[in-house]
Write a protein that holds these residues in place. Structure first.
Motif, mmCIF file in Angstrom:
data_model
loop_
_atom_site.group_PDB
_atom_site.id
_atom_site.type_symbol
_atom_site.label_atom_id
_atom_site.label_comp_id
_atom_site.label_asym_id
_atom_site.label_seq_id
_atom_site.Cartn_x
_atom_site.Cartn_y
_atom_site.Cartn_z
ATOM 1 N N THR A 92 0.829 -1.192 0.000
ATOM 2 C CA THR A 92 0.000 0.000 0.000
ATOM 3 C C THR A 92 0.872 1.254 0.000
ATOM 4 N N TYR A 93 0.446 2.236 -0.772
ATOM 5 C CA TYR A 93 1.124 3.530 -0.858
ATOM 6 C C TYR A 93 0.207 4.633 -0.357
ATOM 7 N N ILE A 94 0.808 5.659 0.244
ATOM 8 C CA ILE A 94 0.114 6.920 0.461
ATOM 9 C C ILE A 94 1.026 8.000 -0.101
ATOM 10 N N ALA A 95 0.424 8.939 -0.800
ATOM 11 C CA ALA A 95 1.185 10.027 -1.412
ATOM 12 C C ALA A 95 0.583 11.351 -0.983
ATOM 13 N N THR A 96 1.439 12.291 -0.622
ATOM 14 C CA THR A 96 1.010 13.656 -0.321
ATOM 15 C C THR A 96 1.917 14.597 -1.094
ATOM 16 N N GLY A 97 1.342 15.639 -1.644
ATOM 17 C CA GLY A 97 2.180 16.527 -2.422
ATOM 18 C C GLY A 97 1.521 17.825 -2.787
ATOM 19 N N ASP A 98 2.237 18.553 -3.612
ATOM 20 C CA ASP A 98 1.724 19.839 -4.065
ATOM 21 C C ASP A 98 2.121 20.094 -5.506
ATOM 22 N N LEU A 99 1.306 20.903 -6.136
ATOM 23 C CA LEU A 99 1.582 21.373 -7.489
ATOM 24 C C LEU A 99 1.490 22.888 -7.448
ATOM 25 N N ALA A 117 -4.101 7.580 -2.032
ATOM 26 C CA ALA A 117 -3.583 6.275 -1.619
ATOM 27 C C ALA A 117 -3.866 5.242 -2.692
ATOM 28 N N ALA A 118 -3.024 4.216 -2.729
ATOM 29 C CA ALA A 118 -3.188 3.137 -3.705
ATOM 30 C C ALA A 118 -2.682 1.838 -3.101
ATOM 31 N N VAL A 119 -3.214 0.751 -3.597
ATOM 32 C CA VAL A 119 -2.759 -0.580 -3.222
ATOM 33 C C VAL A 119 -2.411 -1.317 -4.510
ATOM 34 N N THR A 120 -1.372 -2.155 -4.452
ATOM 35 C CA THR A 120 -1.001 -2.942 -5.624
ATOM 36 C C THR A 120 -0.808 -4.395 -5.218
ATOM 37 N N ASP A 121 -1.149 -5.283 -6.122
ATOM 38 C CA ASP A 121 -0.864 -6.705 -5.908
ATOM 39 C C ASP A 121 0.459 -7.082 -6.572
ATOM 40 N N GLU A 127 -6.640 2.633 -6.893
ATOM 41 C CA GLU A 127 -6.706 3.809 -6.041
ATOM 42 C C GLU A 127 -7.656 3.519 -4.887
ATOM 43 N N ILE A 128 -7.261 3.934 -3.696
ATOM 44 C CA ILE A 128 -8.102 3.768 -2.513
ATOM 45 C C ILE A 128 -8.847 5.079 -2.320
ATOM 46 N N GLY A 129 -10.137 5.069 -2.615
ATOM 47 C CA GLY A 129 -10.926 6.298 -2.530
ATOM 48 C C GLY A 129 -10.535 7.275 -3.630
ATOM 49 N N THR A 130 -10.779 8.536 -3.387
ATOM 50 C CA THR A 130 -10.431 9.610 -4.328
ATOM 51 C C THR A 130 -9.496 10.568 -3.608
ATOM 52 N N GLU A 131 -8.558 11.149 -4.342
ATOM 53 C CA GLU A 131 -7.599 12.044 -3.692
ATOM 54 C C GLU A 131 -8.303 13.203 -2.989
#
Length: 179
Positions: A92-99, A117-121, A127-131
């Motif tokens: 599982t990944y969580i990403a936080t950032g800015d543009l 957030a995202a999960v990969t097999d 994608e887990i939910g919406t950003e």
């Protein structure tokens, strides 16, 4: 007045090599070149030091788990700003950032933050939910947009400019991964 004299039998020792997180840096004539940059390599500490190349007198301090990208748009076509492979290890990944964006045509700007957030097999990501997004923009940038999404096994940040406007975009985000 008293004086104390202590003879020194030897000079202080000087390091002859520095073991890093990836390789060994060896000073040349007591000179070690130390530079810095960022990398998308996963490291929970958020920082690492590498010898580049191994055995040289070059050491690099790297800020890890960082993704950066820049692009210029001139129309309203969705354009990929950065693509990040999620890898073959399930987790599982969580990403936080800015543009941040600057509209050269109208002399206007916008800045945006997100968390996703995202999960990969290991083969397909989801994608887990919406950003979650925060939008700070001047009126001339109100038609511009961005998304964080997952396609295939990649995390993707896409920007949408404005027709007839030249917009420079810059993105920086951090991620955490657990498997």
């Amino acid at each position: 007045m008293s004086q104390i004299f202590k003879s020194v039998a030897s000079s202080p020792s000087v390091s002859t090599s520095f073991i890093t997180d990836s390789g060994t840096a060896i000073p040349a004539l007591n000179v070690l070149n130390l530079t810095g940059n960022d990398t998308d390599i996963n490291n929970d500490n958020g920082i690492r030091v590498i010898a580049n190349p191994n055995g040289s007198n070059n050491a690099v301090v790297q800020l890890t788990n960082r993704i950066t990208g820049t692009i210029t748009t001139t129309d309203a076509t969705p354009t990929v700003l950065v693509t990040v492979p999620l890898g073959v290890t399930p987790g599982t990944y969580i990403a936080t950032g800015d543009l941040t964006a600057y509209n050269l045509t109208d002399i206007a700007g916008g800045s945006y933050t997100f968390a996703g957030a995202a999960v990969t097999d290991g083969a397909v990501g989801t994608e887990i939910g919406t950003e979650v997004r925060n939008i700070f923009e001047q009126a001339a940038m109100s038609a511009a947009d961005f998304t964080f999404a997952v396609s295939g096994n990649d995390g993707i940040v896409t920007v949408t400019g404005i027709a007839g406007k030249t917009i420079n975009w810059n993105c920086l985000f951090y991620y955490r991964f657990v498997s």
